[in-house]
Design a protein around this motif. Structure first.
Motif, mmCIF file in Angstrom:
data_model
loop_
_atom_site.group_PDB
_atom_site.id
_atom_site.type_symbol
_atom_site.label_atom_id
_atom_site.label_comp_id
_atom_site.label_asym_id
_atom_site.label_seq_id
_atom_site.Cartn_x
_atom_site.Cartn_y
_atom_site.Cartn_z
ATOM 1 N N PHE A 189 -19.376 8.913 118.366
ATOM 2 C CA PHE A 189 -20.540 8.985 119.255
ATOM 3 C C PHE A 189 -20.196 8.409 120.627
ATOM 4 C CE2 PHE A 189 -24.252 6.921 121.112
ATOM 5 C CZ PHE A 189 -25.225 7.910 121.061
ATOM 6 N N GLU A 190 -19.544 7.256 120.634
ATOM 7 C CA GLU A 190 -19.180 6.604 121.895
ATOM 8 C C GLU A 190 -18.124 7.404 122.646
ATOM 9 O OE1 GLU A 190 -20.145 2.110 120.202
ATOM 10 O OE2 GLU A 190 -18.162 2.996 119.945
ATOM 11 N N LEU A 191 -17.191 8.016 121.909
ATOM 12 C CA LEU A 191 -16.191 8.875 122.545
ATOM 13 C C LEU A 191 -16.858 10.028 123.287
ATOM 14 C CD1 LEU A 191 -13.217 9.828 122.958
ATOM 15 C CD2 LEU A 191 -13.513 11.155 120.838
ATOM 16 N N GLU A 192 -17.854 10.630 122.670
ATOM 17 C CA GLU A 192 -18.528 11.757 123.310
ATOM 18 C C GLU A 192 -19.210 11.315 124.600
ATOM 19 O OE1 GLU A 192 -21.070 13.720 120.485
ATOM 20 O OE2 GLU A 192 -19.388 14.866 119.652
ATOM 21 N N PHE A 193 -19.801 10.134 124.605
ATOM 22 C CA PHE A 193 -20.428 9.654 125.839
ATOM 23 C C PHE A 193 -19.375 9.362 126.897
ATOM 24 C CE2 PHE A 193 -21.577 6.215 128.668
ATOM 25 C CZ PHE A 193 -22.717 6.750 129.273
ATOM 26 N N LEU A 194 -18.319 8.659 126.519
ATOM 27 C CA LEU A 194 -17.289 8.287 127.485
ATOM 28 C C LEU A 194 -16.635 9.510 128.119
ATOM 29 C CD1 LEU A 194 -15.526 5.381 125.553
ATOM 30 C CD2 LEU A 194 -17.029 5.149 127.544
#
Length: 283
Positions: A146-151
């Motif tokens: 999830f955090e990878l997609e935001f970053l």
């Protein structure tokens, strides 16, 4: 190694430094824990007590370590949840001070901001601050999917899309990216993956998906990956050791029926990681 770990602390349970310090010590490393909060328990319980330390107070603790003349001997800086940009600035200043004295030191950042099903759970502005200011300064980052997609600003519904998203993040600055809790169409049903990407290539470890999601597992993951990567120099070996230890911890936690991860009970799996799951090359 000597590791400056700037994270939260709880008296009961295992999150932040209360999750990272013991595994690092069990692996034989010196850890200098600097606390950003000291709560009775993690906030997942919905109620807690204890102080949130001011960024200026945290900076004073780090300055005191520097006064001893040892800050520059640190091999790594480790950080997790950052409650506000002011705390992030203190952490980045510490990174600068360590690296000025020891150019070989590395900064490992766990960019804690959210997860699938929960969305963002940090203050407004923190995700953007992590993406734009903190992550570009890190050598190692350990986001979940999830955090990878935001970053990255990318969706990750296939292995190619996942690696493309990681490449976006690596272009920001970090050379090592460990992506946790990976679920996409190519991951077998009832399983999840952890993916490590570096200049050497990309590898994944697939494990069963256990019906458990306790607080603190990500903090342990970041600490273990930093330790194993730094001591072995091999992202694939670090991936294998980290995922095998984490699975053992989660399996024991599930069996114990507790909300708190079973760190002490699984210390042998920390010191001597099992070899149940092996990495596969993605590229």
């Amino acid at each position: 190694m000597k590791i400056l770990s700037i994270q939260s602390s709880v008296a009961y349970g295992h999150v932040g430094n209360s999750a990272a310090v013991f595994p690092l010590q069990r692996l034989g490393h010196e850890v200098w824990p600097v606390l950003t909060v000291h709560f009775s328990n993690h906030t997942g319980y919905g109620a807690w007590r204890g102080p949130l330390l001011a960024p200026a107070d945290v900076a004073e603790v780090i300055a005191g370590i520097e006064d001893r003349g040892v800050l520059g001997t640190a091999d790594a800086v480790l950080s997790g949840y950052q409650g506000d940009p002011a705390m992030g600035a203190v952490i980045l200043d510490a990174v600068d001070r360590v690296k000025a004295a020891n150019p070989h030191a590395v900064y490992c950042c766990d960019p804690v901001m959210g997860d699938v099903g929960r969305g963002m759970f940090v203050r407004l502005g923190i995700p953007e601050y992590l993406r734009d200011t903190v992550v570009p300064r890190a050598d190692i980052v350990t986001p979940n999917q999830f955090e990878l997609e935001f970053l990255s600003g990318r969706t990750t519904n296939s292995p190619k899309e996942l690696l493309d998203a990681v490449d976006v993040v690596r272009d920001m600055g970090p050379r090592h990216v460990l992506v946790t809790s990976v679920l996409h169409g190519d991951v077998p049903e009832g399983c999840l993956e952890v993916v490590a990407v570096s200049d050497e290539g990309a590898s994944a470890v697939t494990t069963p998906l256990l019906p458990i999601s306790p607080n603190g597992a990500g903090d342990v993951t970041a600490a273990l990956y930093l330790a194993h990567l730094s001591t072995t120099g091999s992202p694939e070996t670090a991936l294998a050791r980290t995922t095998n230890t984490i699975f053992a911890i989660l399996e024991a936690t599930l069996a114990a029926g507790t909300r708190e991860i079973q760190l002490v009970a699984t210390q042998d799996a920390i010191a001597d990681p099992p070899t149940r799951f092996t990495p596969k090359r993605l590229r």
